[in-house]
Design a protein around this motif. Structure first.
Motif, PDB file in Angstrom:
ATOM      1  N   GLY A 139      61.739  69.320  71.609  1.00  0.00           N
ATOM      2  CA  GLY A 139      63.131  69.754  71.696  1.00  0.00           C
ATOM      3  C   GLY A 139      63.416  70.767  72.773  1.00  0.00           C
ATOM      4  N   VAL A 140      62.386  71.308  73.424  1.00  0.00           N
ATOM      5  CA  VAL A 140      62.615  72.268  74.509  1.00  0.00           C
ATOM      6  C   VAL A 140      63.392  71.587  75.637  1.00  0.00           C
ATOM      7  CG1 VAL A 140      61.499  73.631  76.306  1.00  0.00           C
ATOM      8  CG2 VAL A 140      60.611  73.679  73.958  1.00  0.00           C
ATOM      9  N   GLY A 141      64.397  72.276  76.149  1.00  0.00           N
ATOM     10  CA  GLY A 141      65.198  71.718  77.238  1.00  0.00           C
ATOM     11  C   GLY A 141      66.289  70.777  76.780  1.00  0.00           C
ATOM     12  N   THR A 142      66.486  70.664  75.476  1.00  0.00           N
ATOM     13  CA  THR A 142      67.535  69.799  74.924  1.00  0.00           C
ATOM     14  C   THR A 142      68.437  70.628  74.010  1.00  0.00           C
ATOM     15  OG1 THR A 142      66.426  69.129  72.866  1.00  0.00           O
ATOM     16  CG2 THR A 142      65.803  67.955  74.883  1.00  0.00           C
ATOM     17  N   GLN A 143      69.458  69.980  73.464  1.00  0.00           N
ATOM     18  CA  GLN A 143      70.363  70.667  72.536  1.00  0.00           C
ATOM     19  C   GLN A 143      69.659  71.089  71.252  1.00  0.00           C
ATOM     20  OE1 GLN A 143      73.585  67.664  72.519  1.00  0.00           O
ATOM     21  NE2 GLN A 143      74.940  69.340  73.109  1.00  0.00           N
ATOM     22  N   VAL A 144      68.506  70.512  70.961  1.00  0.00           N
ATOM     23  CA  VAL A 144      67.742  70.960  69.799  1.00  0.00           C
ATOM     24  C   VAL A 144      67.434  72.446  69.936  1.00  0.00           C
ATOM     25  CG1 VAL A 144      65.520  70.769  68.609  1.00  0.00           C
ATOM     26  CG2 VAL A 144      66.737  68.702  69.301  1.00  0.00           C
ATOM     27  N   ALA A 145      67.058  72.854  71.132  1.00  0.00           N
ATOM     28  CA  ALA A 145      66.747  74.258  71.385  1.00  0.00           C
ATOM     29  C   ALA A 145      67.963  75.043  71.870  1.00  0.00           C
ATOM     30  CB  ALA A 145      65.624  74.365  72.421  1.00  0.00           C
ATOM     31  N   GLU A 146      68.773  74.428  72.706  1.00  0.00           N
ATOM     32  CA  GLU A 146      69.880  75.136  73.351  1.00  0.00           C
ATOM     33  C   GLU A 146      71.121  75.239  72.474  1.00  0.00           C
ATOM     34  OE1 GLU A 146      70.342  72.836  76.858  1.00  0.00           O
ATOM     35  OE2 GLU A 146      68.416  73.478  77.733  1.00  0.00           O
ATOM     36  N   GLY A 147      71.174  74.444  71.395  1.00  0.00           N
ATOM     37  CA  GLY A 147      72.338  74.448  70.530  1.00  0.00           C
ATOM     38  C   GLY A 147      73.411  73.488  71.012  1.00  0.00           C
ATOM     39  N   GLY A 148      74.392  73.258  70.179  1.00  0.00           N
ATOM     40  CA  GLY A 148      75.492  72.374  70.553  1.00  0.00           C
ATOM     41  C   GLY A 148      75.443  71.009  69.909  1.00  0.00           C
ATOM     42  N   LEU A 149      74.392  70.706  69.121  1.00  0.00           N
ATOM     43  CA  LEU A 149      74.361  69.425  68.418  1.00  0.00           C
ATOM     44  C   LEU A 149      75.441  69.419  67.329  1.00  0.00           C
ATOM     45  CD1 LEU A 149      70.535  68.749  67.937  1.00  0.00           C
ATOM     46  CD2 LEU A 149      72.128  67.390  69.299  1.00  0.00           C
ATOM     47  N   PRO A 150      76.229  68.370  67.236  1.00  0.00           N
ATOM     48  CA  PRO A 150      77.291  68.347  66.209  1.00  0.00           C
ATOM     49  C   PRO A 150      76.706  68.280  64.798  1.00  0.00           C
ATOM     50  CG  PRO A 150      77.692  66.725  67.952  1.00  0.00           C
ATOM     51  CD  PRO A 150      76.291  67.193  68.114  1.00  0.00           C
ATOM     52  N   TRP A 151      76.933  69.305  64.011  1.00  0.00           N
ATOM     53  CA  TRP A 151      76.542  69.285  62.605  1.00  0.00           C
ATOM     54  C   TRP A 151      77.655  68.707  61.751  1.00  0.00           C
ATOM     55  CZ3 TRP A 151      73.760  74.572  61.258  1.00  0.00           C
ATOM     56  CH2 TRP A 151      72.472  74.544  61.812  1.00  0.00           C
ATOM     57  N   ARG A 152      78.901  69.001  62.138  1.00  0.00           N
ATOM     58  CA  ARG A 152      80.044  68.444  61.418  1.00  0.00           C
ATOM     59  C   ARG A 152      81.174  68.165  62.400  1.00  0.00           C
ATOM     60  NH1 ARG A 152      81.996  68.239  56.255  1.00  0.00           N
ATOM     61  NH2 ARG A 152      80.377  69.607  55.429  1.00  0.00           N
ATOM     62  N   TYR A 153      81.765  66.968  62.292  1.00  0.00           N
ATOM     63  CA  TYR A 153      82.934  66.610  63.097  1.00  0.00           C
ATOM     64  C   TYR A 153      84.219  66.975  62.337  1.00  0.00           C
ATOM     65  CZ  TYR A 153      80.045  64.021  66.436  1.00  0.00           C
ATOM     66  OH  TYR A 153      79.126  63.676  67.396  1.00  0.00           O
ATOM     67  N   ASP A 154      85.319  67.024  63.077  1.00  0.00           N
ATOM     68  CA  ASP A 154      86.584  67.391  62.452  1.00  0.00           C
ATOM     69  C   ASP A 154      87.394  66.184  62.007  1.00  0.00           C
ATOM     70  OD1 ASP A 154      87.537  66.328  64.820  1.00  0.00           O
ATOM     71  OD2 ASP A 154      88.289  68.239  65.605  1.00  0.00           O
ATOM     72  N   GLY A 155      86.833  64.992  62.168  1.00  0.00           N
ATOM     73  CA  GLY A 155      87.529  63.776  61.771  1.00  0.00           C
ATOM     74  C   GLY A 155      88.402  63.188  62.853  1.00  0.00           C
ATOM     75  N   SER A 156      88.584  63.929  63.952  1.00  0.00           N
ATOM     76  CA  SER A 156      89.408  63.433  65.060  1.00  0.00           C
ATOM     77  C   SER A 156      88.611  63.309  66.349  1.00  0.00           C
ATOM     78  CB  SER A 156      90.590  64.388  65.281  1.00  0.00           C
ATOM     79  OG  SER A 156      91.379  64.492  64.110  1.00  0.00           O
ATOM     80  N   GLY A 157      87.307  63.311  66.237  1.00  0.00           N
ATOM     81  CA  GLY A 157      86.453  63.181  67.406  1.00  0.00           C
ATOM     82  C   GLY A 157      85.946  64.500  67.945  1.00  0.00           C
ATOM     83  N   GLY A 158      86.491  65.614  67.455  1.00  0.00           N
ATOM     84  CA  GLY A 158      86.035  66.926  67.888  1.00  0.00           C
ATOM     85  C   GLY A 158      84.924  67.452  66.998  1.00  0.00           C
ATOM     86  N   VAL A 159      84.249  68.476  67.491  1.00  0.00           N
ATOM     87  CA  VAL A 159      83.142  69.071  66.747  1.00  0.00           C
ATOM     88  C   VAL A 159      83.645  70.306  66.008  1.00  0.00           C
ATOM     89  CG1 VAL A 159      80.872  70.154  66.942  1.00  0.00           C
ATOM     90  CG2 VAL A 159      81.462  68.202  68.405  1.00  0.00           C
ATOM     91  N   ALA A 160      83.520  70.292  64.686  1.00  0.00           N
ATOM     92  CA  ALA A 160      83.956  71.428  63.870  1.00  0.00           C
ATOM     93  C   ALA A 160      82.849  72.466  63.717  1.00  0.00           C
ATOM     94  CB  ALA A 160      84.406  70.946  62.495  1.00  0.00           C
ATOM     95  N   LEU A 161      81.598  72.013  63.729  1.00  0.00           N
ATOM     96  CA  LEU A 161      80.465  72.924  63.572  1.00  0.00           C
ATOM     97  C   LEU A 161      79.294  72.392  64.377  1.00  0.00           C
ATOM     98  CD1 LEU A 161      79.189  75.396  62.107  1.00  0.00           C
ATOM     99  CD2 LEU A 161      78.477  73.804  60.295  1.00  0.00           C
ATOM    100  N   GLN A 187      80.713  58.716  57.163  1.00  0.00           N
ATOM    101  CA  GLN A 187      80.992  60.036  56.615  1.00  0.00           C
ATOM    102  C   GLN A 187      80.732  61.137  57.639  1.00  0.00           C
ATOM    103  OE1 GLN A 187      79.406  61.014  52.761  1.00  0.00           O
ATOM    104  NE2 GLN A 187      79.750  58.960  51.929  1.00  0.00           N
ATOM    105  N   TYR A 188      79.678  60.967  58.419  1.00  0.00           N
ATOM    106  CA  TYR A 188      79.346  61.961  59.448  1.00  0.00           C
ATOM    107  C   TYR A 188      80.450  62.060  60.485  1.00  0.00           C
ATOM    108  CZ  TYR A 188      76.569  64.011  63.312  1.00  0.00           C
ATOM    109  OH  TYR A 188      76.097  64.784  64.343  1.00  0.00           O
ATOM    110  N   LEU A 189      80.871  60.922  61.028  1.00  0.00           N
ATOM    111  CA  LEU A 189      81.880  60.916  62.084  1.00  0.00           C
ATOM    112  C   LEU A 189      83.263  61.292  61.552  1.00  0.00           C
ATOM    113  CD1 LEU A 189      80.773  57.699  64.014  1.00  0.00           C
ATOM    114  CD2 LEU A 189      80.382  60.091  64.657  1.00  0.00           C
ATOM    115  N   ALA A 190      83.499  61.071  60.268  1.00  0.00           N
ATOM    116  CA  ALA A 190      84.797  61.406  59.667  1.00  0.00           C
ATOM    117  C   ALA A 190      84.884  62.873  59.255  1.00  0.00           C
ATOM    118  CB  ALA A 190      85.043  60.518  58.451  1.00  0.00           C
ATOM    119  N   GLY A 191      83.797  63.601  59.409  1.00  0.00           N
ATOM    120  CA  GLY A 191      83.805  65.006  59.044  1.00  0.00           C
ATOM    121  C   GLY A 191      83.624  65.260  57.559  1.00  0.00           C
ATOM    122  N   GLU A 192      83.180  64.250  56.819  1.00  0.00           N
ATOM    123  CA  GLU A 192      82.988  64.388  55.374  1.00  0.00           C
ATOM    124  C   GLU A 192      81.590  64.885  55.031  1.00  0.00           C
ATOM    125  OE1 GLU A 192      83.803  60.570  53.734  1.00  0.00           O
ATOM    126  OE2 GLU A 192      85.780  60.408  54.687  1.00  0.00           O
TER     127      GLU A 192
END
Length: 251
Positions: free
Chosen positions: A122-144, A87-92
């Motif tokens: 999380g300092v020095g990682t995407q946890v702090a810097e942002g960019g972790l995929p919260w939602r995928y678009d179902g085609s391998g891209g990051v929607a959020l 469900q996560y990778l499918a964007g659901e």
């Protein structure tokens, strides 16, 4: 105040669509399966769940997940839950993965009335810097993706600001509880259940053993009744239903 509710279905009757829930449990240990099943039967959907993991072996939160009732998960571990990953990778499903210790402290802080805190995790990682995929678009891209967080230096060390977590409801399972809502947890079930119980504005506890007020030594109470709104006493069969995720034996 007697907080005992007759049935689990009655206890979750006012959980609406779109509610946020903190749910106790660690793997298959200490999971409020009876309350989760009652919530499934009630039909609530679009739920935002905060829990260490999202169920396993088709039990616990996996029941709601498989039914498409969960819209967002804040947790630390996907593990072997293939439907969660699908469900996560499918964007659901929207998923916020955070360090396990940070999740524990965010729940504790929310329950203690602390809006935010600084941690080095999380300092020095995407946890702090942002960019972790919260939602995928179902085609391998990051929607959020996750936003960047404030980082501040204390005594030469950098720390990231994390927000405390408060939820509309909390579902927990205790080894013992009394009619006033005082709870006792057993061994590893104590990992996330007390924290989830503190974080919920309306906390509902299923208890394996219900006792009268005064029968629990005050020094043994892990969560005082002030945090608990409703108590559901499990049947002996429900209390004995404890699954093992990975059984290992020595030959």
């Amino acid at each position: 105040m007697d907080k005992v509710v007759a049935t689990a279905v009655d206890a979750v009757a006012d959980v609406p669509d779109g509610a946020s829930l903190a749910v106790g449990g660690f793997g298959l240990s200490g999971v409020p399966n009876v309350l989760i099943q009652a919530l499934y039967e009630r039909g609530a959907g679009g739920l935002s769940v905060v829990s260490n993991n999202c169920g396993a072996m088709e039990s616990g939160l996996a029941v709601l997940l498989a039914a498409g009732r969960i819209a967002r998960v804040t947790g630390s571990y996907i593990g072997a839950n293939k439907e969660f990953a699908r469900q996560y990778l499918a964007g659901e499903l929207e998923v916020e993965l955070i360090p396990q210790g940070t999740l524990a402290e965010r729940l504790r802080a929310g329950g203690a009335g602390i809006p935010a805190f600084y941690t080095p995790a999380g300092v020095g990682t995407q946890v702090a810097e942002g960019g972790l995929p919260w939602r995928y678009d179902g085609s391998g891209g990051v929607a959020l993706a996750s936003p960047p967080k404030e980082v501040r230096e204390f005594d030469g060390v950098e720390y990231v600001l994390e927000r405390g977590i408060r939820t509309d409801f909390a579902l927990v399972r205790a080894a013992k509880g009394d009619r006033h809502g005082n709870l006792v947890f057993h061994r590893s079930t104590r990992n996330f259940n007390p924290l989830a119980a503190m974080a919920g504005r309306i906390t509902i506890a299923e208890v394996e053993e219900l006792v009268e007020p005064g029968e629990i030594d005050p020094d043994a109470v892990h969560v005082p009744g002030i945090f608990v709104r409703r108590v559901v006493a499990l049947t002996p069969e429900q209390a004995a239903d404890k699954r093992i995720e990975r059984r290992t034996v020595s030959g």
